[in-house]
Design an enzyme around this catalytic site. Structure first.
Site, PDB file in Angstrom:
ATOM      1  N   ASP A 348       0.895  -1.143  -0.074  1.00 25.18           N
ATOM      2  CA  ASP A 348      -0.194   0.038  -0.091  1.00 25.18           C
ATOM      3  C   ASP A 348       0.974   1.293   0.045  1.00 25.18           C
ATOM      4  O   ASP A 348       1.949   1.349   0.769  1.00 25.18           O
ATOM      5  CB  ASP A 348      -0.947  -0.078   1.198  1.00 25.18           C
ATOM      6  CG  ASP A 348      -2.023   1.085   1.388  1.00 25.18           C
ATOM      7  OD1 ASP A 348      -2.964   1.262   0.371  1.00 25.18           O
ATOM      8  OD2 ASP A 348      -1.535   2.216   1.701  1.00 25.18           O
ATOM      9  N   ASN A 356      -2.074  12.773  -3.735  1.00 20.28           N
ATOM     10  CA  ASN A 356      -3.011  13.400  -4.802  1.00 20.28           C
ATOM     11  C   ASN A 356      -3.450  14.618  -4.363  1.00 20.28           C
ATOM     12  O   ASN A 356      -3.676  15.478  -5.613  1.00 20.28           O
ATOM     13  CB  ASN A 356      -4.312  12.376  -4.956  1.00 20.28           C
ATOM     14  CG  ASN A 356      -3.929  11.182  -5.943  1.00 20.28           C
ATOM     15  OD1 ASN A 356      -3.051  11.269  -6.880  1.00 20.28           O
ATOM     16  ND2 ASN A 356      -4.682  10.132  -6.177  1.00 20.28           N
ATOM     17  N   ASP A 365      -0.970   9.465 -10.628  1.00 15.59           N
ATOM     18  CA  ASP A 365      -0.949   8.465 -11.720  1.00 15.59           C
ATOM     19  C   ASP A 365       0.652   7.898 -12.011  1.00 15.59           C
ATOM     20  O   ASP A 365       0.806   6.885 -12.172  1.00 15.59           O
ATOM     21  CB  ASP A 365      -1.608   8.871 -13.050  1.00 15.59           C
ATOM     22  CG  ASP A 365      -3.214   9.037 -12.679  1.00 15.59           C
ATOM     23  OD1 ASP A 365      -3.555   8.398 -11.909  1.00 15.59           O
ATOM     24  OD2 ASP A 365      -3.823   9.520 -13.699  1.00 15.59           O
ATOM     25  N   GLU A 392      -4.298   2.400  -4.732  1.00 20.30           N
ATOM     26  CA  GLU A 392      -2.838   2.521  -4.449  1.00 20.30           C
ATOM     27  C   GLU A 392      -2.242   1.341  -3.939  1.00 20.30           C
ATOM     28  O   GLU A 392      -1.293   1.517  -3.557  1.00 20.30           O
ATOM     29  CB  GLU A 392      -2.536   3.841  -3.817  1.00 20.30           C
ATOM     30  CG  GLU A 392      -2.898   3.468  -2.139  1.00 20.30           C
ATOM     31  CD  GLU A 392      -4.386   3.615  -1.850  1.00 20.30           C
ATOM     32  OE1 GLU A 392      -4.878   4.096  -0.716  1.00 20.30           O
ATOM     33  OE2 GLU A 392      -5.448   3.995  -2.841  1.00 20.30           O
TER      34      GLU A 392
END
Length: 492
Positions: A348, A356, A365, A392
């Site tokens: 993770d 983000n 991304d 993620e």
């Protein structure tokens, strides 16, 4: 009239093209010009060549019987009654021609074989040259009255048998008429030649029947189809064969030799046209087969690409969750056959939402792509399988490693990602992008549910995140029995 003669046969339905019509017209003109030019000199005697007649007659027989065989197979495939009539016509011509050469004086015996006399071969010639156009007229009649093909296999076979029996019966009857009963008919052969064929009117009558068949074929079909185009040429050649023979008067004259050449044309043009169309059809089928193979290869490649794309994550271009579930299911379906341990790691990205929010979704991304490529590269030496688990999170399957070995792989991946030095100002674990890893090692042969296996690895990931993130926790099977249930290991 042509529109009333629709059939389902392949040969009958093949249209003639301009080139074929031009070639047929050229051949017809040559037959007409050469025959008419030679007609005044037809009685001129030429050197006698004994093998000439049996050689040519053998070719007639071969051509007629082979044409009959091809047309008969077309009838069996299509069920068109008129094709059976045409097949029987060529069979009749081939059989009568064979009897003609066997009974011809001076070929196999002085008087001819099979109980022949001096008139037998002449009358068989009449039946040969009159029977073919008569068969074509019958073909036209049956085609107009019964244009629809037969659909029942039993009917097709029944009429085929009837046609064969009737053809052989007619040939036998005519042979008997020309041997045992020919005294009932006028003599056609005399010492001075066969002028009586012309004088008795028998020869002209045969010519009239031939001309009638030629005109009807040309008027009805107008050279639109390949088969009828060349039947017209065959009838024309046969007509001039009759004309030259009548005015030649004797064997081995110029007219007699030219008549035999016209007989060859009449016997072979239809066969050659059919063989040519079959060859063209074979070439087209071969090309279509190649195209079909190429289309199959393209479809196979497209299917492979579709399968590949359906198994890949669109963003990171590594395997997706669907593919991961398939691999895990395969590994767990037969635990009694699994001789090595199986490990599952779940990774993770730490504080990814904050990343983000600060760097934007394009930046997020980019991070996911970079991590995916790093994971794939790191697990290759261990023949591991990497996939994007969702969001993620990433997952790795490893085979042949116990909990210690699995931990070492996980720790190597964690350190490599941390070493990328990707700035992450919003992370509570580090100033760079890091990952937390949880894993579970399943011992060989152990049966376990897929959801339970994932749950065990996920529980370890939960411990790693609760322990401060940027660390690995791996539990499960180890090689040494005394260390079974090894304490979870944390990163430094």
């Amino acid at each position: 009239m042509h529109s009333n003669f629709k059939v389902g046969s392949q040969i009958l339905d093949i249209p003639s093209n301009r080139g074929q019509r031009r070639f047929a017209l050229l051949l017809a003109l040559l037959i007409i010009v050469i025959s008419l030019a030679a007609l005044p000199f037809g009685m001129k005697n030429l050197p006698a060549f004994g093998p000439f007649l049996p050689i040519f007659i053998s070719w007639f027989i071969f051509g007629d019987l082979l044409t009959a065989f091809i047309l008969f197979n077309q009838y069996r495939a299509s069920g068109v009654p008129s094709l059976l009539v045409m097949s029987c016509t060529y069979l009749f011509t081939g059989l009568i021609t064979a009897l003609h050469i066997l009974t011809f004086p001076g070929i196999f015996s002085a008087e001819g074989m099979l109980g022949a006399d001096s008139q037998t071969a002449a009358w068989l010639w009449i039946y040969w040259h009159g029977g073919f156009p008569a068969g074509i007229l019958l073909y036209l009649f049956v085609g107009k009255r019964h244009p629809k093909p037969l659909t029942s296999k039993s009917e097709i076979s029944m009429y085929a048998g009837i046609g064969l029996i009737l053809t052989i019966a007619v040939v036998y009857l005519l042979f008997k008429l020309s041997t045992g009963w020919n005294h009932l008919f006028p003599s056609l052969i005399e010492p001075r030649g066969y002028w009586r064929v012309l004088e008795t009117g028998v020869g002209p009558a045969v010519g009239v029947v031939n001309l009638m068949a030629l005109v009807m074929v040309m008027v009805r079909f107008r050279a639109r189809g390949v088969l009828h185009l060349w039947i017209s040429v065959a009838l024309l050649a046969l007509l001039f064969d009759i004309l030259l023979t009548l005015f030649a008067g004797t064997r081995y004259s110029l007219g007699w030799y030219l008549a035999r050449i016209n007989s060859v044309i009449a016997a072979t043009v239809v066969l050659c046209s059919v063989v040519n169309e079959v060859n063209r059809l074979f070439i087209r089928l071969s090309d279509q087969h190649k195209q079909l193979l190429e289309s199959g290869k393209q479809l196979e490649r497209a299917n492979e690409e579709l399968v590949r794309l359906s198994s890949l994550d669109g963003l990171t271009e590594i395997s997706n969750r669907r593919r991961l579930d398939e691999i895990i299911s395969w590994e767990l379906v037969a635990p009694e056959e699994r001789h090595t341990p199986l490990s599952l790691l779940i990774l993770d990205v730490d504080c990814f939402k904050a990343y983000n929010d600060h760097y934007g979704h394009l930046g997020g991304d980019h991070v996911l792509k970079t991590i995916a490529q790093t994971i794939s590269r790191e697990v290759k030496p261990f023949f591991g399988f990497a996939a994007r688990y969702g969001g993620e999170e990433f997952a790795i399957l490893l085979s042949g490693l116990d909990a210690r070995g699995t931990y070492e792989v996980a720790e190597g991946i964690r350190l490599t990602i941390a070493g990328l030095g990707i700035e992450h100002v919003g992370s509570t674990a580090s100033r760079e992008v890091t990952v937390s890893v949880g894993g579970y090692c399943l011992p060989p042969f152990q049966r376990i549910d897929e959801d339970e296996f994932i749950s065990l690895a996920d529980h370890c990931l939960y411990e790693a995140k609760n322990g401060g993130r940027n660390r690995c926790v791996v539990t499960g099977w180890v090689k040494e029995p005394e260390t079974a249930g090894v304490k979870p290991r944390l990163a430094d």
